[in-house]
Scaffold this active site. Structure first.
Site, PDB file in Angstrom:
ATOM      1  N   GLU A 178       6.849  77.562   2.071  1.00  0.00           N
ATOM      2  CA  GLU A 178       6.769  79.456   1.563  1.00  0.00           C
ATOM      3  C   GLU A 178       7.989  79.209   1.005  1.00  0.00           C
ATOM      4  O   GLU A 178       8.641  80.501   1.774  1.00  0.00           O
ATOM      5  CB  GLU A 178       5.641  79.402   3.132  1.00  0.00           C
ATOM      6  CG  GLU A 178       4.262  78.814   3.586  1.00  0.00           C
ATOM      7  CD  GLU A 178       3.437  80.017   3.778  1.00  0.00           C
ATOM      8  OE1 GLU A 178       3.981  80.999   5.247  1.00  0.00           O
ATOM      9  OE2 GLU A 178       2.388  79.359   4.074  1.00  0.00           O
ATOM     10  N   GLU A 309      -1.725  73.784   2.959  1.00  0.00           N
ATOM     11  CA  GLU A 309      -1.953  74.461   4.183  1.00  0.00           C
ATOM     12  C   GLU A 309      -3.588  75.549   3.748  1.00  0.00           C
ATOM     13  O   GLU A 309      -3.415  76.388   3.264  1.00  0.00           O
ATOM     14  CB  GLU A 309      -1.390  75.940   4.549  1.00  0.00           C
ATOM     15  CG  GLU A 309       0.270  75.062   5.391  1.00  0.00           C
ATOM     16  CD  GLU A 309       1.130  75.939   6.213  1.00  0.00           C
ATOM     17  OE1 GLU A 309       0.811  76.745   6.630  1.00  0.00           O
ATOM     18  OE2 GLU A 309       2.252  75.446   5.942  1.00  0.00           O
TER      19      GLU A 309
END
Ligand code: AHR
Length: 510
Positions: A178, A309
């Site tokens: 991220e 994810e």
């Protein structure tokens, strides 16, 4: 709601498509709440039965899922993690603050050797997520050397000094996490350059070949995917030795509310049942859209998409630490999982790996451990994974659904049946998710191209859509035989789908 009389799934059993990698069934374990500590790791002195500090019941339960890979140490934690803090004698390891998750002190007692031991116990391949946000190129390079080098290099010698002679195999390596958020708040082009740089130093030592996965987009952020794809030199895509990395990731979470109020895991209305499943169905759209961007640069589909994810993210269970992301898991979560897996199967030519978040005690977990009694609870999502092991490394079969009724939700129209199938040798497995919260339905499974000589069926359902398992009711949601609900039909088989159910049909083929 629209209705139809002849709900049908047509499957050409003799037309296998792309291979569904077993790595689509991967998992994720972050230093977050009670995932590592209390979930996997109890320490060697614990009363809970363990092998070298790792919970034996957790390992046994996950071995039944044949989990192919495990991603660690984060998530956001990965970009705060400095691996040298997690090696050497446990009582001498430095401490740190886990700023993202509860602001608790991390004592680093679970580090590199413990993670690799866990992977060996599970029979899973390690997927290590490297620190780009607050780490250095040298730090990442030395971690790879420490793990995978055989000779007397400085890092191999350090590893030997810590008790491990042989190098490990580490096939998967994440370049950041991220990076658009907790992993450094970088801009897409900035990260694309950094990813090339870091990946250069994630070296293949000896015969260990690393599949490098650059931190990819958040949900609908196509610009991020475009920037990473643009950063490839055309000569060096995917598996080419000139490619800086072999895959990009994608993260997407399902919730009914917003990031500030995500919705309850167990208390929801019928509208919220459908809304969650409609939001889960957005994964199909995301895969189509990100793949389309990737196709522009990589029509041969050499670059992998790794959804490392995904899953439900609900408000934490009342009374638990908000930073620990502990949530219950109902029949609704099971169907969120099964419909995601259908989408991954349909995109098997691009989606090479996925990691549901997270394995134990965090978000959409497979397992919950009771902190008081130590009891282990298998969640409904666990059972979907167990019922789906037949898809690992099998060839995808297209499923053409006809006359599927649909329901309007606040998000979009939701078809009430989702399905996927695969074949391996003389077997085939069909997964059917029936999303109607209230009514049962009959599905004709029109099987073409090969003769079916035998079949068995299983179902995962319950008398309530919010049903979930607890230490006092371990099997409230558990798979049961469903053979009585399957009948011969002139075009194949006819199966009764109870409301809110996940059904698998295992076929033996001539
Ligand atoms: O899975 C929980 C968190 O969600 C991860 O640490 C992060 O990558 C994502 O935002």
């Amino acid at each position: 709601m629209t209705r139809a009389d002849h709900l049908t799934a047509i499957i050409d059993l003799d037309l296998p498509g792309p291979r569904i990698s077993r790595h689509v069934y991967g998992h994720f374990a972050e230093h977050l709440g009670r995932c590592i500590y209390g979930g996997f790791w109890v320490g060697e002195d614990s009363d809970v039965p363990n092998v070298r500090g790792i919970r034996s019941d957790v390992v046994d339960a996950l071995r039944a899922l044949q989990i192919p890979n495990l991603r660690w140490p984060g998530g956001c934690f990965a970009d705060d993690y400095h691996w040298r803090d997690g090696i050497g004698p446990r009582d001498q390891r430095p401490r740190m603050v886990n700023s993202h998750w509860g602001d608790v002190v991390e004592d680093n007692s679970f580090g590199t050797h413990e993670f690799m031991d866990l992977c060996e116990l599970l029979g899973a391949e390690p997927y290590v997520s490297g620190n780009v946000g607050s780490g250095t190129v040298r730090e990442m390079s030395e971690w790879v050397e420490y793990l995978t080098r055989a000779d007397d290099s400085p890092m191999a010698a350090l590893r030997r000094g810590n008790g491990r002679d042989e190098p490990w195999r580490v096939p998967f390596w994440g370049i950041g996490n991220e990076a658009w958020g907790c992993g450094g708040n970088l801009r897409a082009e900035q990260f694309a350059s950094l990813a090339r740089q870091y990946a250069t130093y994630v070296r293949d030592h000896g015969d260990n070949t690393v599949y490098r996965i650059a931190a990819g987009a958040d949900s609908d952020d196509l610009h991020w995917t475009e920037a990473l794809m643009r950063s490839f030199d055309q000569a060096g895509l995917g598996q080419s030795p000139a490619a800086p990395f072999q895959a990009l990731s994608l993260h997407y979470y399902t919730m009914t509310g917003s990031w500030s109020a995500k919705g309850s895991a167990t208390q929801f209305t019928t509208d919220e049942w459908y809304l969650a499943l409609a939001r889960a169905a957005h994964m199909e759209t995301l895969l189509q859209r990100h793949s389309t961007v990737m196709d522009r640069y990589d029509p041969q589909r050499n670059v992998g998409l790794v959804v490392d994810e995904w899953g439900t993210w609900w408000d934490v269970e009342p009374g638990t630490n908000p930073g620990f992301l502990y949530q219950q898991n109902t029949l609704r979560d099971a169907l969120v999982a099964s419909t995601h897996l259908d989408a991954f199967h349909r995109h098997a030519d691009r989606v090479v790996m996925t990691n549901i978040a997270q394995t134990v005690n965090v978000l959409q977990a497979m397992l919950l451990t009771d902190p008081d009694s130590g009891a282990l609870v298998l969640t409904p999502t666990y059972h979907v994974y167990e019922m789906s092991t037949g898809h690992h490394d099998a060839d995808a079969l297209a499923v053409h659904l006809k006359d599927v009724p649909a329901v309007e939700t606040a998000s979009k129209e939701l078809p009430l049946v989702s399905a996927s199938a695969s074949t391996r040798g003389d077997t085939a497995l069909v997964s059917i998710s029936h999303l109607d919260a209230a009514e049962s339905r009959t599905l004709v499974v029109d099987l073409r191209g090969r003769e079916v000589t035998a079949h068995t069926a299983r179902v995962l359902t319950a008398d309530r859509v919010d049903a979930h398992n607890t230490p006092d009711a371990l099997d409230r949601v558990a798979p049961r035989p469903h053979d009585d609900a399957v009948r011969p039909h002139p075009r194949g088989l006819e199966v009764t789908l109870p409301p809110a159910s996940f059904v698998t049909l295992s076929l033996t083929l001539a």
